[in-house]
Structures are given as C-alpha cells and as structure tokens.
Design a protein around this motif. Structure first.
Motif, short mmCIF file in Angstrom:
data_model
loop_
_atom_site.label_atom_id
_atom_site.label_comp_id
_atom_site.label_asym_id
_atom_site.label_seq_id
_atom_site.Cartn_x
_atom_site.Cartn_y
_atom_site.Cartn_z
N ALA A 30 0.84 -1.20 0.00
CA ALA A 30 0.00 0.00 0.00
C ALA A 30 0.87 1.24 0.00
N PHE A 31 0.27 2.38 -0.36
CA PHE A 31 0.93 3.67 -0.27
C PHE A 31 0.23 4.53 0.78
N TYR A 32 1.04 5.12 1.64
CA TYR A 32 0.57 6.04 2.68
C TYR A 32 1.23 7.41 2.44
N PHE A 33 0.63 8.43 3.04
CA PHE A 33 1.31 9.72 3.07
C PHE A 33 2.52 9.61 4.00
N ALA A 34 3.52 10.44 3.75
CA ALA A 34 4.76 10.40 4.53
C ALA A 34 4.49 10.62 6.01
N LEU A 35 5.37 10.07 6.83
CA LEU A 35 5.20 10.15 8.29
C LEU A 35 5.68 11.47 8.87
N ASP A 36 6.57 12.16 8.15
CA ASP A 36 7.24 13.32 8.75
C ASP A 36 7.02 14.63 7.99
N ARG A 37 6.05 14.64 7.07
CA ARG A 37 5.82 15.87 6.31
C ARG A 37 4.46 15.78 5.62
N GLU A 38 3.95 16.92 5.21
CA GLU A 38 2.70 16.96 4.46
C GLU A 38 3.00 16.80 2.97
N GLU A 39 2.14 16.08 2.27
CA GLU A 39 2.31 15.90 0.84
C GLU A 39 0.97 15.59 0.19
N LYS A 40 0.88 15.85 -1.09
CA LYS A 40 -0.34 15.61 -1.84
C LYS A 40 -0.35 14.25 -2.51
N ILE A 41 0.83 13.73 -2.83
CA ILE A 41 0.96 12.41 -3.45
C ILE A 41 1.66 11.49 -2.47
N PRO A 42 1.06 10.38 -2.09
CA PRO A 42 1.65 9.50 -1.09
C PRO A 42 2.98 8.90 -1.56
N SER A 43 3.97 8.92 -0.69
CA SER A 43 5.30 8.46 -1.07
C SER A 43 5.81 7.30 -0.21
N LEU A 44 5.06 6.95 0.83
CA LEU A 44 5.49 5.88 1.72
C LEU A 44 4.91 4.56 1.25
N SER A 45 5.78 3.68 0.76
CA SER A 45 5.36 2.37 0.29
C SER A 45 5.49 1.36 1.42
N VAL A 46 4.41 0.66 1.71
CA VAL A 46 4.39 -0.31 2.81
C VAL A 46 4.17 -1.71 2.27
N ASP A 47 5.03 -2.63 2.69
CA ASP A 47 4.91 -4.04 2.31
C ASP A 47 4.42 -4.80 3.53
N PHE A 48 3.13 -5.24 3.50
CA PHE A 48 2.54 -5.91 4.65
C PHE A 48 3.12 -7.30 4.87
N ILE A 49 3.60 -7.93 3.82
CA ILE A 49 4.16 -9.27 3.95
C ILE A 49 5.55 -9.21 4.59
N LYS A 50 6.41 -8.31 4.09
CA LYS A 50 7.76 -8.17 4.65
C LYS A 50 7.76 -7.34 5.93
N ASN A 51 6.65 -6.64 6.19
CA ASN A 51 6.49 -5.85 7.42
C ASN A 51 7.47 -4.68 7.49
N ILE A 52 7.67 -4.02 6.33
CA ILE A 52 8.58 -2.88 6.26
C ILE A 52 7.96 -1.79 5.39
N ALA A 53 8.56 -0.59 5.45
CA ALA A 53 8.10 0.54 4.64
C ALA A 53 9.30 1.25 4.03
N PHE A 54 9.06 1.91 2.89
CA PHE A 54 10.12 2.67 2.23
C PHE A 54 9.56 4.01 1.78
N ASP A 55 10.24 5.09 2.16
CA ASP A 55 9.83 6.44 1.79
C ASP A 55 10.58 6.85 0.52
N PHE A 56 9.83 6.94 -0.60
CA PHE A 56 10.46 7.30 -1.87
C PHE A 56 10.90 8.76 -1.88
N GLY A 57 10.36 9.57 -0.99
CA GLY A 57 10.75 10.97 -0.94
C GLY A 57 12.10 11.20 -0.30
N THR A 58 12.44 10.37 0.67
CA THR A 58 13.70 10.55 1.40
C THR A 58 14.68 9.41 1.19
N GLY A 59 14.20 8.28 0.66
CA GLY A 59 15.06 7.13 0.47
C GLY A 59 15.28 6.33 1.75
#
Length: 279
Positions: free
Chosen positions: A31-60
């Motif tokens: 799934a894609f969520y909005f970033a945890l540490d900033r406001e944004e209009k396009i969600p950049s936080l990619s969450v993998d429910f199977i691997k139980n991790i997330a990756f922020d494409f905005g910050t790397g």
C-alpha cells in the motif's frame, strides 16, 4: 522482548493504524501512505505488509515497526519497544496466509450455481448449504491449472474463494456490504462469509445491513461507514484478531453490541453452530 522478535511479531498495518494512518492506495499485500514526517499531496510511503517494512520514496529511508514508532513519537528504541508491547503480536492478521491473486494472474473463470459434489459436501459440513443461493460456484485457471471453489463477491468485484483445501481471494481484496431496506439503522458485522451464511440460518427476519470484512485487515475500509448506523452488532472471532478488531470499533463507537459472547466457548459463530447450537 528483543527488537528482532518485535519486528517479526507486530504488524506494520496495526502500528500505522494506531497513529490514525491509513492507506491511500493498496492492493492487499502492499500500500501507499502519506509520509510520516511531512505533508504531501501524493503518497510516497510504500508499505509491504508481507515483509512488514516501509520505504519512503521521498527521502530514500526504510522503516520497520520500531523506527516508525520512533519517528512518530520522537522517542528512543526502548520507549518504542514499550509502545509496541501493547499490540499482542497483531501480525497474526496474516496467520492464515491467504493468497491474493490479481486478475492478471488468473483467467477463464466461469460462475454458476453450486452443483459440484465436493462443494455441496463442504457446505453441508459447515451447515450452511441452505444458504447456497447467496454464493456461487466458480471455476478458474491459475498458472495453467484448473480450480474451482465457493465464491463470495466483494465490493470491488473480487471473489473470496473457499473449498476444503484452500482459501484465496481472486482480484482486489475488499469488504462486502449488503444493504437491505432503505435507511436501515442497524448493521451486523462478520469477519468471513461463512459466519454470515451461518447467521442467515439462525436469524431469517432481521432487518439489518450486513458487513462482511473478508479479513480483519480490511476494517479500515468500513470503519467510518459504521458511524452511520444507530446500532452495530459484532459477530467476530474469539481470537486475537477478532478481539483487536472488536476493541477498535468499541473505542470509536458507543452503540455497539458484542455478540461473540453467544459463542464464547467456540472460535467463531459457525463452529458454535456446527458443534454447540441447539434449536
């Protein structure tokens, strides 16, 4: 409990929900969520429910459940572990390991009324054969092999598939909302459609809308809509997933009745009906 065990046992979706964070887009496994540490209009936080991790494409930056709590609560690792300790190993949301098959991976399916002897016997073993008009028999091809099962459609056109040997979802995962009379003021909630069919065996005249979650993970799809009803009846499983889901609804709404007490000595409504119900 050490960090590695927490990362394996506590579900990332549940942690995000605890901060009132919900997916903007999802396909069941990611799934894609909005970033945890900033406001944004396009969600950049990619969450993998199977691997139980997330990756922020905005910050790397990559996140696990511990670092998510640290970021949101601005706390230490030990404080994050204490926060996560309250979730009662909620990664059990995935314990059934239900396979979700996207439409591009299956084809040639045919929907018809229940008639295969194996499926008839399965429904009879669950004591819901009487409700067969509410479900379908579905034949489909997957990875070059032909399969069949009992099919229950969700709100996104996907199918929950059950047979004695497997439990999968074909297409997009979603809840199923069944609306009765216009302006119904009551809604009855189930985890799976077998419990819904079981309820229809027992209560044939109830004037209610029905919500089948098709997985407790999907509660976020319907949690707000539940507030439109004057009364919510819960027929959830008597396990950790059911209890977590029940408590989320009880915390949000006051007009809720926990009906799991009826079958408190059994896993779910269907098990009670098959083993302990007396007319």
């Amino acid at each position: 409990m050490n960090c590695e065990k927490i990362k394996q046992k506590v579900g990332i979706r549940t942690v995000l929900e605890s901060f009132n964070l919900f997916p903007v887009k999802e396909n069941g496994k990611t799934a894609f969520y909005f970033a945890l540490d900033r406001e944004e209009k396009i969600p950049s936080l990619s969450v993998d429910f199977i691997k139980n991790i997330a990756f922020d494409f905005g910050t790397g930056k990559s996140y696990d459940v511990i670092s998510i709590v640290q970021l949101v609560n601005k706390c230490s690792v030990s404080e994050a572990l204490k926060y996560l300790g309250k979730f009662d190993f909620s990664i059990q949301y995935h314990k059934q390991k239900e396979e979700i098959v996207t439409q591009s991976h299956y084809r040639g399916f045919k929907v018809k009324k229940i008639q295969h002897p194996v499926l008839i016997q399965y429904l009879k073993s669950r004591k819901v054969y009487e409700q067969r008009k509410l479900i379908k028999e579905l034949h489909y091809e997957l990875k070059g092999r032909n399969y069949f099962g009992i099919a229950f459609e969700n709100n996104s056109g996907g199918f929950e598939i059950r047979n004695p040997y497997s439990k999968i979802c074909l297409g997009k995962k979603d809840v199923t909302l069944i609306q009765g009379e216009e302006n119904n003021k009551e809604i009855t909630v189930f985890e799976g459609f077998i419990d819904y069919l079981t309820f229809k065996n027992i209560e044939k005249t109830k004037n209610s809308d029905y919500l089948i979650l098709n997985s407790t993970v999907m509660l976020f799809k319907a949690i707000k809509a539940l507030g439109e009803y004057d009364k919510i009846y819960l027929f959830l499983d008597n396990d950790s997933n059911g209890n977590i889901t029940k408590n989320k609804i009880l915390m949000k709404y006051k007009h809720v009745e926990d009906c799991s007490l009826i079958y408190r000595d059994f896993k779910d409504l269907n098990e009670w009906f098959c083993q302990g119900y007396i007319e």
